[in-house]
Write an enzyme that holds these catalytic residues in place. Structure first.
Site, PDB file in Angstrom:
ATOM      1  N   ASP A 290       0.870  -1.166   0.000  1.00 28.43           N
ATOM      2  CA  ASP A 290       0.000   0.000   0.000  1.00 28.43           C
ATOM      3  C   ASP A 290       0.914   1.224   0.000  1.00 28.43           C
ATOM      4  O   ASP A 290       2.140   1.132   0.107  1.00 28.43           O
ATOM      5  CB  ASP A 290      -0.958  -0.033   1.206  1.00 28.43           C
ATOM      6  CG  ASP A 290      -2.204   0.808   0.941  1.00 28.43           C
ATOM      7  OD1 ASP A 290      -3.241   0.558   1.567  1.00 28.43           O
ATOM      8  OD2 ASP A 290      -2.130   1.713   0.083  1.00 28.43           O
TER       9      ASP A 290
HETATM   10  C1  GLC Z   1      -4.398   4.227  -0.359  1.00 31.54           C
HETATM   11  C2  GLC Z   1      -5.278   3.044   0.058  1.00 31.54           C
HETATM   12  C3  GLC Z   1      -5.330   1.941  -0.956  1.00 31.54           C
HETATM   13  C4  GLC Z   1      -5.225   2.531  -2.346  1.00 31.54           C
HETATM   14  C5  GLC Z   1      -3.832   3.118  -2.482  1.00 31.54           C
HETATM   15  C6  GLC Z   1      -3.613   3.781  -3.847  1.00 31.54           C
HETATM   16  O1  GLC Z   1      -3.648   4.648   0.740  1.00 31.54           O
HETATM   17  O2  GLC Z   1      -4.998   2.447   1.307  1.00 31.54           O
HETATM   18  O3  GLC Z   1      -6.549   1.216  -0.752  1.00 31.54           O
HETATM   19  O4  GLC Z   1      -5.439   1.525  -3.315  1.00 31.54           O
HETATM   20  O5  GLC Z   1      -3.530   4.032  -1.452  1.00 31.54           O
HETATM   21  O6  GLC Z   1      -4.408   4.906  -3.969  1.00 31.54           O
END
Ligand code: GLC
Length: 744
Positions: A290
């Site tokens: 993430d």
């Molecule tokens: C965010 C979220 C995740 C998302 C990623 C990209 O922090 O936790 O669910 O897909 O970043 O935007």
């Protein structure tokens, strides 16, 4: 006769050989794919290999802290093989062109984006959509989202989010499918199938990403990013199934979660990312972190610096670093120092390249960058119709005293509340490329349907804050109407990521206004827009009818209107328990009986509160219809279930009301005695049926031993003989009951 025998023999031989043929074809395809991957890998420098393990955000959209401004140069140098938060055919073509025409090896880019519940045509938020219990509709929603994303240059969505959660304080419940592992697993598979289709190379298919691995939905105190600590048994039995289902459905990417699990951040957890994900679940795709979750392991306190965090991640099984720049900065040096092997790096790069080949990107890097297709596909009438269909099915009727609903066309209506006139909030969080200027609000749609002269409006108050100055006007408008419709709830930004709440009541002074409206002694319909289960105790006392609309998407206002006026009989059922108040959290239907269950005769010494009942305001699986349904007693094909057998539970459901409707029939079981304590109910089957007035239908559920398996005292997975109860009903509380015995 001879021909028949020959035909039968041929079919039999084919049935025996076919699976073997299929697997040998699959193996041959895999071998060909691996050969193509290796042909590229052997040409790559170590910088180019590490570049494939790097994912940077474009500055087209922002979904987290810190931005890498020079991502375009990194693409050109081959130091960044993947981009997210960039879309449109034109813009992605521009970036892809740099990769495939200006970098040395011309490896095409992945373009990822959070297409959670729609790209431009926005569907209900995922929690709302899950309340349809309609797997075909849910798959359709993902398919349409994939088609629009693919037409907009995106080949990878960071979805489905499959995190089980029993805590509505956590704002990200809005992105999931509720509290139940069985339903959550079915929905996870439907969403992966919708996004990836039958073939990743299909031009309408995009790569799915099962997230957030793992158990992100159980943060301490419901506070986003907070600690997750649970028994391995609870994780494996209640939280893992939807991730497994998404992977079994063929998802080729998984996103590691922000949270720690059992003391180790998921992004650095060998238990999660290797032992469970790779060895137990057999995941063959790649793992992406993430947003900067490698870097955050320093904050977690398991790494002294980002370089150490990067080592933890790659050893745990992380293949791609989202936005952190840690692999980009330290991996080459760590290789030179012998802290990581080139074999480890090659393994990650192979997984990533394999997916790019499976998507067909090496055959045609611009396949997703077709502006003509974008104009044709995105926001098409057919897609908007699909969004309307799913939205209608996601609405849940929670209360309807004295047939307050459906409304009669032509009645004089007072529509009250800021959210009634809001377009942006209809799209909820993670609205991707969704726009709202050209959609209708609930007020717009009610006016269109009921006639402008018959619809009065007053905002009354904002969706947050304590300004009561609008109350008098709202009351004077409401006085002129036959019925009052108050649209209330949360701002779209009050759920989703980084949106935990300690108070899950309707914000601001909206409920105070509802109390004032109640003094007019007119029927009041409350329409809710919210991204989580709320404490509706007060609203339930005041409203004559309550319709849970969630954030219903681009066509949500029309869907709400069609339900309010009875053009569609609501059929949705809650997939997450609604507590009476925040003090009951965590609350869910599959609780344990405890040694002092609430039903004991002793008035005091039992598992209870002294200031509130144990049961929720609205239970899991609950939802009303404009008609009524009656359930017969359950019939079992057998009261003994043998290990290699099954039993069929059947029940006759009758539409006993005054209009046609749909009912989601649910089947639960309870294992009465186990080597460990077992939940008082567990969902093991459901079927949505349509019944005309007076019509009956026999609904059957097949119970097999594998449905009864769990992690036993010794942590082996399997069943245990003994007595079971079986329940069937229209929600997890109001059920018919019978029993059976599982024998060795
Ligand atoms: C965010 C979220 C995740 C998302 C990623 C990209 O922090 O936790 O669910 O897909 O970043 O935007």
């Amino acid at each position: 006769m001879i021909m028949k025998k020959i035909m039968l023999l041929t079919l039999t031989v084919a049935a025996i050989l076919l699976p073997a043929c299929q697997s040998s074809i699959k193996n041959a395809n895999d071998r060909r794919l691996d050969a193509r991957v290796d042909s590229v890998l052997k040409l790559m420098t170590i910088d180019e290999k590490i570049g494939q393990m790097v994912l940077y955000s474009s500055d087209w959209d922002v979904t987290g802290p810190s931005l890498n401004k020079n991502y375009i140069d990194e693409i050109r140098k081959g130091n960044c093989g993947n981009i997210f938060n960039a879309y449109t055919a034109a813009y992605t073509r521009k970036l892809q062109k740099i990769a495939v025409e200006e970098s040395r090896l011309k490896i095409p880019l992945l373009f990822g984006y959070d297409v959670i519940h729609g790209q431009k045509t926005i569907f209900p938020i995922s929690l709302g959509e899950s309340c349809s219990w309609d797997l075909a509709a849910i798959e359709k929603s993902a398919r349409v989202s994939a088609a629009e994303a693919a037409a907009s240059g995106i080949n990878w969505t960071f979805a489905p989010m499959v995190d089980i959660s029993v805590d509505p304080r956590w704002g990200r419940v809005s992105e999931g499918a509720g509290e139940d592992p069985f339903l959550g697993a079915k929905i996870a598979a439907a969403r992966v199938h919708g996004f990836q289709g039958n073939n990743l190379a299909d031009s309408l298919s995009i790569l799915a990403c099962v997230k957030h691995f793992a158990a992100y939905g159980a943060p301490l105190a419901g506070r986003d990013y907070n600690t997750v600590d649970m028994s391995k048994r609870q994780f494996l039995d209640m939280y893992l199934p939807p991730y497994k289902a998404g992977i079994d459905a063929g998802a080729m990417s998984v996103m590691s979660a922000f949270n720690e699990f059992d003391g180790v951040p998921a992004t650095g957890s060998q238990y999660l990312l290797t032992d469970v994900l790779r060895k137990q679940l057999g995941f063959k795709g790649f793992v992406v972190t993430d947003y900067t979750s490698i870097n955050e392991m320093v904050n977690h306190g398991v790494a002294a610096n980002e370089a150490d965090a990067g080592l933890l991640a790659i050893k745990a099984g992380v293949d791609m670093d989202m936005q952190g720049g840690v692999y980009a900065k330290y991996l080459k040096n760590q290789l030179e120092k012998g802290l990581v092997s080139e074999k480890m790096i090659d393994e990650s790069v192979r997984r990533i390249l394999k997916v790019k080949f499976m998507l067909g990107l090496f055959d045609d890097p611009y396949k997703y960058c077709n502006e003509a297709r974008e104009k044709r596909e995105v926001y098409s009438a057919a897609h908007l119709q699909a969004a309307l269909d799913v939205a209608k099915k996601s609405l849940v009727l929670l209360k309807n005293n004295d047939q307050t609903l459906p409304l009669n066309k032509g009645q004089k209506l007072a529509v009250i509340g800021e959210l009634a006139n809001s377009k942006r909030d209809l799209l909820g969080s993670w609205k991707a490329a969704g726009e709202w200027n050209d959609i209708n609000s609930i007020l717009d749609e009610i006016k269109i349907y009921n006639g402008t002269t018959k619809v009065l409006y007053a905002e009354g108050c904002k969706k947050m804050g304590n300004d009561r100055s609008g109350f008098p006007l709202a009351l004077s408008v409401a006085k002129q109407a036959d019925k009052i419709i108050m649209v209330m709830g949360e701002d779209a930004g009050w759920s989703g990521e980084a949106a935990s709440r300690t108070d899950i009541r309707v914000p601001g002074v909206q409920t105070e206004l509802l109390e004032k409206l109640k003094t007019l002694h007119k029927p009041i319909v409350v329409v809710l827009m919210n991204g989580r289960p709320l404490d509706l105790s007060r609203e339930n006392d005041l409203a004559d009818a309550i319709l849970e609309a969630w954030f219903p998407g681009s066509m949500g206002a029309k869907a709400v209107t069609q339900v309010l006026f009875g053009n569609y009989n609501p059929s949705g059922k809650l997939t997450m328990t609604f507590p009476r108040n925040v003090g009951q959290i965590p609350i869910f239907y599959y609780e344990k009986n405890t040694g002092r269950p609430i039903y004991l005769p002793d008035p005091k010494y039992k598992s209870r509160y002294i200031d509130c009942p144990n049961d929720p305001l609205f239970p899991f699986g609950y939802g009303l219809s404009y008609t009524t349904f009656a359930y017969s007693e359950i019939k079992l094909s057998n009261h003994i279930l043998s290990p290699d057998d099954s039993i069929t539970a059947s029940v006759n459901v009758t539409n006993t009301g005054t209009c046609d409707g749909e009912e989601i029939v649910q089947c639960y079981v309870r294992d009465l005695v186990g080597s460990v304590t077992r939940p008082v109910k567990e969902l093991k089957g459901f079927e949505k049926i349509a019944l005309k007035v007076g019509e009956s239908k026999v609904v059957k559920f097949t119970i097999t031993p594998d449905l009864l398996a769990f992690h036993r005292l010794d942590m082996t997975y399997g069943t245990e003989p003994g007595d079971f109860k079986l329940f069937i009903g229209g929600n997890s509380r109001d059920v018919k009951e019978t029993g059976f015995k599982l024998v060795q």
